[in-house]
Design an enzyme around this catalytic site. Structure first.
Site, PDB file in Angstrom:
ATOM      1  N   HIS A  42     -12.195  29.983  68.478  1.00  0.00           N
ATOM      2  CA  HIS A  42     -12.585  31.100  69.338  1.00  0.00           C
ATOM      3  C   HIS A  42     -11.528  32.198  69.249  1.00  0.00           C
ATOM      4  O   HIS A  42     -10.382  32.004  69.659  1.00  0.00           O
ATOM      5  CB  HIS A  42     -12.725  30.611  70.784  1.00  0.00           C
ATOM      6  CG  HIS A  42     -13.203  31.654  71.742  1.00  0.00           C
ATOM      7  ND1 HIS A  42     -13.460  31.372  73.080  1.00  0.00           N
ATOM      8  CD2 HIS A  42     -13.496  32.978  71.591  1.00  0.00           C
ATOM      9  CE1 HIS A  42     -13.870  32.481  73.685  1.00  0.00           C
ATOM     10  NE2 HIS A  42     -13.884  33.466  72.804  1.00  0.00           N
ATOM     11  N   GLU A  69     -16.348  31.513  67.390  1.00  0.00           N
ATOM     12  CA  GLU A  69     -16.811  31.974  68.697  1.00  0.00           C
ATOM     13  C   GLU A  69     -16.178  33.323  69.002  1.00  0.00           C
ATOM     14  O   GLU A  69     -14.999  33.543  68.717  1.00  0.00           O
ATOM     15  CB  GLU A  69     -16.426  30.957  69.776  1.00  0.00           C
ATOM     16  CG  GLU A  69     -17.080  29.601  69.583  1.00  0.00           C
ATOM     17  CD  GLU A  69     -16.647  28.590  70.621  1.00  0.00           C
ATOM     18  OE1 GLU A  69     -17.342  27.577  70.785  1.00  0.00           O
ATOM     19  OE2 GLU A  69     -15.593  28.807  71.272  1.00  0.00           O
ATOM     20  N   HIS A 211     -19.464  21.935  75.552  1.00  0.00           N
ATOM     21  CA  HIS A 211     -18.636  22.331  76.691  1.00  0.00           C
ATOM     22  C   HIS A 211     -18.449  21.127  77.612  1.00  0.00           C
ATOM     23  O   HIS A 211     -19.382  20.635  78.222  1.00  0.00           O
ATOM     24  CB  HIS A 211     -19.205  23.496  77.496  1.00  0.00           C
ATOM     25  CG  HIS A 211     -18.138  24.146  78.351  1.00  0.00           C
ATOM     26  ND1 HIS A 211     -17.214  25.046  77.850  1.00  0.00           N
ATOM     27  CD2 HIS A 211     -17.809  23.993  79.656  1.00  0.00           C
ATOM     28  CE1 HIS A 211     -16.396  25.439  78.810  1.00  0.00           C
ATOM     29  NE2 HIS A 211     -16.734  24.799  79.916  1.00  0.00           N
TER      30      HIS A 211
END
Length: 257
Positions: A42, A69, A211
């Site tokens: 990310h 991400e 997640h």
């Protein structure tokens, strides 16, 4: 079922002392050696862990696909288009959050333009969304080819039901419920994920999920036939402190497969 290993938390450890140790590239190759199908990272606007050099090096050196991400920030999207990962997963981002707290709000006026720009640069686009029917439908209409279903609510409920989290300072206040209530809620969250995954597949979208997934709660998610990929990070990196990253990935692969 494929496993994407998120190695952001290796970079978090590096940044804790602002030195080049542990090296993120070493982590990438250890994840690959453990059997990972994909590397997930990310690039946040505040660069709190992964930076542009990390992204460039990982994309150039990784023998497996890289899932990057990112937010819809124009500077970040320009970097994504320049470096061309296998996939870009668009996520919501707040500077004050510890980690991504929820799925995307899909009513951003700029989101469709960002998706179009990524598609024009031959980058597969995934949207990180809450497991809701309307969000799935909107993702398809916006031009995404994949959705990643946010499993945070399921993971948090599982933790409060099946661990000692409620007796620590990390307890989740809005889930401070009786066991029977938590069991009902857990089944409800799992059903939401299953239904969203099925709708996504019927619309021709690839379906990932992630997640808060860990070694205890992943089996119920990995058994959902419409989900083709899981992205897991913190729990694998935490396990690696005790068994090494390669072995931690191997253990997760055994559960996922």
């Amino acid at each position: 079922m494929k496993l994407g290993v998120n190695i952001d938390h290796v970079a978090v450890l590096r940044e804790a002392r602002a030195v080049n140790d542990p090296q993120i590239i070493h982590a990438m190759f250890e994840a690959v050696s453990g059997g990972a199908d994909q590397i997930t990272i990310h690039l946040r606007e505040d660069r709190r862990h992964i930076n542009e050099d990390d992204v460039k090096n990982i994309i150039n050196l990784s023998p497996i696909p890289v899932n990057l991400e990112c937010s819809i920030n124009s500077e970040i999207i320009d970097i994504v288009c320049e470096l061309k990962p296998h996939r870009a997963t668009i996520v919501p981002e707040k500077r004050e959050e510890l980690t991504t707290e929820g799925g995307l709000s899909l009513d951003s006026l700029n989101l469709k333009n960002v998706i179009s720009k990524l598609n024009d640069n031959d980058i597969k686009v995934s949207l990180f969304i809450n497991p809701k029917k309307n969000d799935v439908i909107m993702s398809k209409e916006l031009g995404a080819t994949c959705v990643e279903l946010h499993t945070g609510a399921y993971a948090n409920t599982f933790l409060m039901l099946n661990s000692n989290l409620n007796h620590t300072k990390y307890k989740i206040d809005n889930l401070n419920l009786k066991r029977g209530e938590l069991e009902i809620l857990l089944n409800s969250e799992l059903t939401r994920i299953k239904e969203a995954a099925n709708i996504s597949t019927n619309l021709g979208l690839e379906v990932a999920a992630g997640h808060g997934l860990n070694y205890q709660n992943v089996t119920a998610i990995s058994s959902i036939k419409d989900i083709f990929e899981l992205n897991i990070g913190q729990s694998i990196v935490a396990k690696s402190v005790f068994v090494g990253l390669k072995n931690a990935v191997k253990e997760m692969m055994e559960l996922v497969k």
